[in-house]
Design a protein around this motif. Sequence first.
Motif, PDB file in Angstrom:
ATOM      1  N   PRO A  76      35.426  37.188  41.698  1.00 21.18           N
ATOM      2  CA  PRO A  76      34.097  37.714  42.053  1.00 21.18           C
ATOM      3  C   PRO A  76      33.919  38.001  43.545  1.00 21.18           C
ATOM      4  O   PRO A  76      32.952  38.654  43.920  1.00 21.18           O
ATOM      5  CB  PRO A  76      33.139  36.609  41.588  1.00 21.18           C
ATOM      6  CG  PRO A  76      33.971  35.390  41.391  1.00 21.18           C
ATOM      7  CD  PRO A  76      35.396  35.801  41.229  1.00 21.18           C
ATOM      8  N   ASP A  77      34.848  37.521  44.401  1.00 18.02           N
ATOM      9  CA  ASP A  77      34.650  37.711  45.843  1.00 18.02           C
ATOM     10  C   ASP A  77      35.670  38.659  46.449  1.00 18.02           C
ATOM     11  O   ASP A  77      36.255  38.371  47.505  1.00 18.02           O
ATOM     12  CB  ASP A  77      34.729  36.347  46.557  1.00 18.02           C
ATOM     13  CG  ASP A  77      33.633  35.420  46.061  1.00 18.02           C
ATOM     14  OD1 ASP A  77      32.491  35.888  45.937  1.00 18.02           O
ATOM     15  OD2 ASP A  77      33.937  34.241  45.771  1.00 18.02           O
ATOM     16  N   LEU A  78      35.899  39.770  45.811  1.00 13.16           N
ATOM     17  CA  LEU A  78      36.863  40.733  46.352  1.00 13.16           C
ATOM     18  C   LEU A  78      36.400  41.238  47.714  1.00 13.16           C
ATOM     19  O   LEU A  78      35.189  41.393  47.938  1.00 13.16           O
ATOM     20  CB  LEU A  78      36.975  41.939  45.401  1.00 13.16           C
ATOM     21  CG  LEU A  78      37.743  41.707  44.107  1.00 13.16           C
ATOM     22  CD1 LEU A  78      37.611  42.930  43.212  1.00 13.16           C
ATOM     23  CD2 LEU A  78      39.204  41.386  44.375  1.00 13.16           C
ATOM     24  N   PRO A  79      37.341  41.526  48.630  1.00 12.05           N
ATOM     25  CA  PRO A  79      36.926  41.985  49.953  1.00 12.05           C
ATOM     26  C   PRO A  79      36.297  43.381  49.961  1.00 12.05           C
ATOM     27  O   PRO A  79      35.556  43.725  50.871  1.00 12.05           O
ATOM     28  CB  PRO A  79      38.229  41.984  50.758  1.00 12.05           C
ATOM     29  CG  PRO A  79      39.331  41.882  49.776  1.00 12.05           C
ATOM     30  CD  PRO A  79      38.787  41.282  48.541  1.00 12.05           C
ATOM     31  N   ARG A  80      36.644  44.196  48.975  1.00 12.30           N
ATOM     32  CA  ARG A  80      35.944  45.493  48.812  1.00 12.30           C
ATOM     33  C   ARG A  80      35.381  45.505  47.411  1.00 12.30           C
ATOM     34  O   ARG A  80      36.022  45.007  46.480  1.00 12.30           O
ATOM     35  CB  ARG A  80      36.926  46.663  48.959  1.00 12.30           C
ATOM     36  CG  ARG A  80      37.288  46.988  50.386  1.00 12.30           C
ATOM     37  CD  ARG A  80      38.019  48.338  50.460  1.00 12.30           C
ATOM     38  NE  ARG A  80      39.416  48.274  50.123  1.00 12.30           N
ATOM     39  CZ  ARG A  80      40.048  49.154  49.335  1.00 12.30           C
ATOM     40  NH1 ARG A  80      39.366  50.163  48.764  1.00 12.30           N
ATOM     41  NH2 ARG A  80      41.333  49.043  49.094  1.00 12.30           N
ATOM     42  N   SER A  81      34.188  46.098  47.234  1.00 13.96           N
ATOM     43  CA  SER A  81      33.584  45.986  45.904  1.00 13.96           C
ATOM     44  C   SER A  81      34.169  47.016  44.939  1.00 13.96           C
ATOM     45  O   SER A  81      34.587  48.110  45.327  1.00 13.96           O
ATOM     46  CB  SER A  81      32.061  46.118  45.989  1.00 13.96           C
ATOM     47  OG  SER A  81      31.741  47.413  46.354  1.00 13.96           O
ATOM     48  N   VAL A  82      34.244  46.598  43.677  1.00 11.75           N
ATOM     49  CA  VAL A  82      34.721  47.465  42.608  1.00 11.75           C
ATOM     50  C   VAL A  82      33.573  47.600  41.613  1.00 11.75           C
ATOM     51  O   VAL A  82      33.101  46.625  41.039  1.00 11.75           O
ATOM     52  CB  VAL A  82      35.971  46.863  41.934  1.00 11.75           C
ATOM     53  CG1 VAL A  82      36.412  47.739  40.768  1.00 11.75           C
ATOM     54  CG2 VAL A  82      37.115  46.710  42.940  1.00 11.75           C
ATOM     55  N   LEU A 111      42.377  48.680  45.510  1.00 10.76           N
ATOM     56  CA  LEU A 111      42.786  47.515  46.307  1.00 10.76           C
ATOM     57  C   LEU A 111      44.181  47.125  45.819  1.00 10.76           C
ATOM     58  O   LEU A 111      44.344  46.774  44.640  1.00 10.76           O
ATOM     59  CB  LEU A 111      41.854  46.326  46.072  1.00 10.76           C
ATOM     60  CG  LEU A 111      40.429  46.368  46.633  1.00 10.76           C
ATOM     61  CD1 LEU A 111      39.546  47.311  45.826  1.00 10.76           C
ATOM     62  CD2 LEU A 111      39.816  44.976  46.597  1.00 10.76           C
ATOM     63  N   VAL A 112      45.144  47.202  46.714  1.00 11.10           N
ATOM     64  CA  VAL A 112      46.533  46.881  46.338  1.00 11.10           C
ATOM     65  C   VAL A 112      47.145  46.019  47.442  1.00 11.10           C
ATOM     66  O   VAL A 112      47.304  46.477  48.573  1.00 11.10           O
ATOM     67  CB  VAL A 112      47.380  48.171  46.165  1.00 11.10           C
ATOM     68  CG1 VAL A 112      48.841  47.832  45.902  1.00 11.10           C
ATOM     69  CG2 VAL A 112      46.833  49.041  45.043  1.00 11.10           C
ATOM     70  N   GLY A 113      47.452  44.771  47.120  1.00 10.12           N
ATOM     71  CA  GLY A 113      48.084  43.905  48.121  1.00 10.12           C
ATOM     72  C   GLY A 113      47.676  42.466  47.924  1.00 10.12           C
ATOM     73  O   GLY A 113      47.041  42.107  46.936  1.00 10.12           O
ATOM     74  N   HIS A 114      48.062  41.623  48.904  1.00  8.05           N
ATOM     75  CA  HIS A 114      47.678  40.207  48.839  1.00  8.05           C
ATOM     76  C   HIS A 114      46.185  40.069  49.084  1.00  8.05           C
ATOM     77  O   HIS A 114      45.623  40.782  49.910  1.00  8.05           O
ATOM     78  CB  HIS A 114      48.435  39.413  49.909  1.00  8.05           C
ATOM     79  CG  HIS A 114      49.885  39.249  49.592  1.00  8.05           C
ATOM     80  ND1 HIS A 114      50.864  40.051  50.117  1.00  8.05           N
ATOM     81  CD2 HIS A 114      50.520  38.383  48.761  1.00  8.05           C
ATOM     82  CE1 HIS A 114      52.045  39.685  49.642  1.00  8.05           C
ATOM     83  NE2 HIS A 114      51.863  38.681  48.802  1.00  8.05           N
ATOM     84  N   LEU A 115      45.567  39.129  48.404  1.00  5.83           N
ATOM     85  CA  LEU A 115      44.180  38.805  48.727  1.00  5.83           C
ATOM     86  C   LEU A 115      44.174  38.236  50.143  1.00  5.83           C
ATOM     87  O   LEU A 115      45.065  37.446  50.476  1.00  5.83           O
ATOM     88  CB  LEU A 115      43.641  37.745  47.764  1.00  5.83           C
ATOM     89  CG  LEU A 115      43.068  38.210  46.441  1.00  5.83           C
ATOM     90  CD1 LEU A 115      42.467  37.007  45.711  1.00  5.83           C
ATOM     91  CD2 LEU A 115      42.010  39.291  46.621  1.00  5.83           C
ATOM     92  N   PRO A 116      43.214  38.605  50.986  1.00  4.45           N
ATOM     93  CA  PRO A 116      43.218  38.082  52.356  1.00  4.45           C
ATOM     94  C   PRO A 116      43.295  36.549  52.357  1.00  4.45           C
ATOM     95  O   PRO A 116      42.566  35.883  51.620  1.00  4.45           O
ATOM     96  CB  PRO A 116      41.872  38.567  52.913  1.00  4.45           C
ATOM     97  CG  PRO A 116      41.561  39.786  52.104  1.00  4.45           C
ATOM     98  CD  PRO A 116      42.128  39.548  50.736  1.00  4.45           C
ATOM     99  N   GLY A 117      44.226  36.026  53.142  1.00  4.44           N
ATOM    100  CA  GLY A 117      44.375  34.575  53.267  1.00  4.44           C
ATOM    101  C   GLY A 117      45.169  33.931  52.137  1.00  4.44           C
ATOM    102  O   GLY A 117      45.365  32.721  52.138  1.00  4.44           O
TER     103      GLY A 117
END
Length: 378
Positions: free
Chosen positions: A211-217, A323-329
């Motif tokens: 639910p806390d993606l860095p960019r919203s979908v 969004l493609v990649g590691h989740l930040p942190g």
Amino acid sequence: MRIPKRVAVIGAGSMGSQAMWRLAARGAEVIGYDRYAPGHDRGAAGGESRIFRAAHLGEPGYIPLLRLADRMWDRLQRETGHALRRRSGCLVMGETDSPAMRTLLSSSAGNGLDHEVLDREDLARRYPQHRLPEGHTAVFDRMGAVIRPEASIQAAAGRAEQLGARVHRYTTVREVAPAARGGVDIVTDQGTDHVDAAVVTAGPWINTLLPDLPRSVDIRRLISSWHIPTRHDWFAGGAPAFVRATPHDCYGLPSPDGLSVKIGLSLARYLPVPDPERLDRTVRPEELGIFRELIAELMPDLNPDPIRLSVYMEGYTDSGNPLVGHLPGEDDIIVMAGFSGSGFKLSPAMGEIAADLALDGTTDHPIDFLAPAGVGTA
Ligand SMILES: Cc1cc2nc3c(=O)[nH]c(=O)nc-3n(C[C@H](O)[C@H](O)[C@H](O)COP(=O)(O)OP(=O)(O)OC[C@H]3O[C@@H](n4cnc5c(N)ncnc54)[C@H](O)[C@@H]3O)c2cc1C
């Protein structure tokens, strides 16, 4: 002996099935999970056909990824022996002076894509099934193709299983959590699995799981409508897929069975989906009216009464870039989501990239512009 990395793939749909294939091919111990079963039609992948095209209307960063995807589609077909993609070509039509068409024309020429520019007369002669208004141009993309989504997902998941992957069907993942001892805990109603890395490819359910993606979908509802031609030669000229850019945004594909033409609308017409488990699959009369108007104006040789209507959903981002990649942190959690209506063609490339990220922590493929936190902030 090197112990294989244990990698979970959450969501064995378009992206997840390909990630499982590539991970298993590279020797990982793969555990896949799907709330249904690979090849189902309740998410972003149903409706028997998807367009592959190299001629892109926007971001040039996709071109190397499309080339990778093109090679990987061939490889999946070779390895599985299944016919998953038909080289139909794709017609992209739009107002000659619109920014989208100008980008398309310059990027097709600049990147050496195998294409042909057709004016109104050319189009009327070669593809009389389409009407091109004054001031519009068509680009015929010879790399364009029609892909079979359900068959592709089954083929990729099946190949992954042949290579040793385990797929838990009808198993909903409730939580993906970094584990205190390192790696990731995957929580289902059956228990918790511990893995070295997790690839989250939950499609339209992504916000339920993360639910806390860095960019919203933003999850939207898409209608596909199938129509029978009224003239026998509608499928002449190789029956290319087609995309109509502004101001008539819509797209279509000849059905693999050669009977009908599937039409889809543009993003502006898609309603939000507040809960992916309660997708409204009823098509309203006013929604049908939109298809009728488009057909009357652009493809009058199609019967306006549909023979089939189906409703799907897909995640959209503001930029249109997934969004493609590691989740930040999080070094061990990879996300692939928000493919904004054009991800299917890229899915085997995404599978390869998921395997790079999960097994090597990085990839040589150019995906910086798709960073989950946005460009410049990853
Ligand atoms: C109508 C329509 C037409 C399109 N046309 C094109 C086109 O012509 N060309 C193109 O390139 N793209 C097209 N797209 C876009 C493309 O289909 C999508 O970008 C792509 O399918 C997205 O894949 P995904 O893996 O993110 O989602 P999905 O394929 O939906 O996969 C997600 C999977 O995750 C599973 N899942 C979700 N949550 C959980 C959980 N908690 N636990 C376990 N499993 C879970 C789901 O069951 C599902 O199998 C279209 C999309 C739609 C809807």
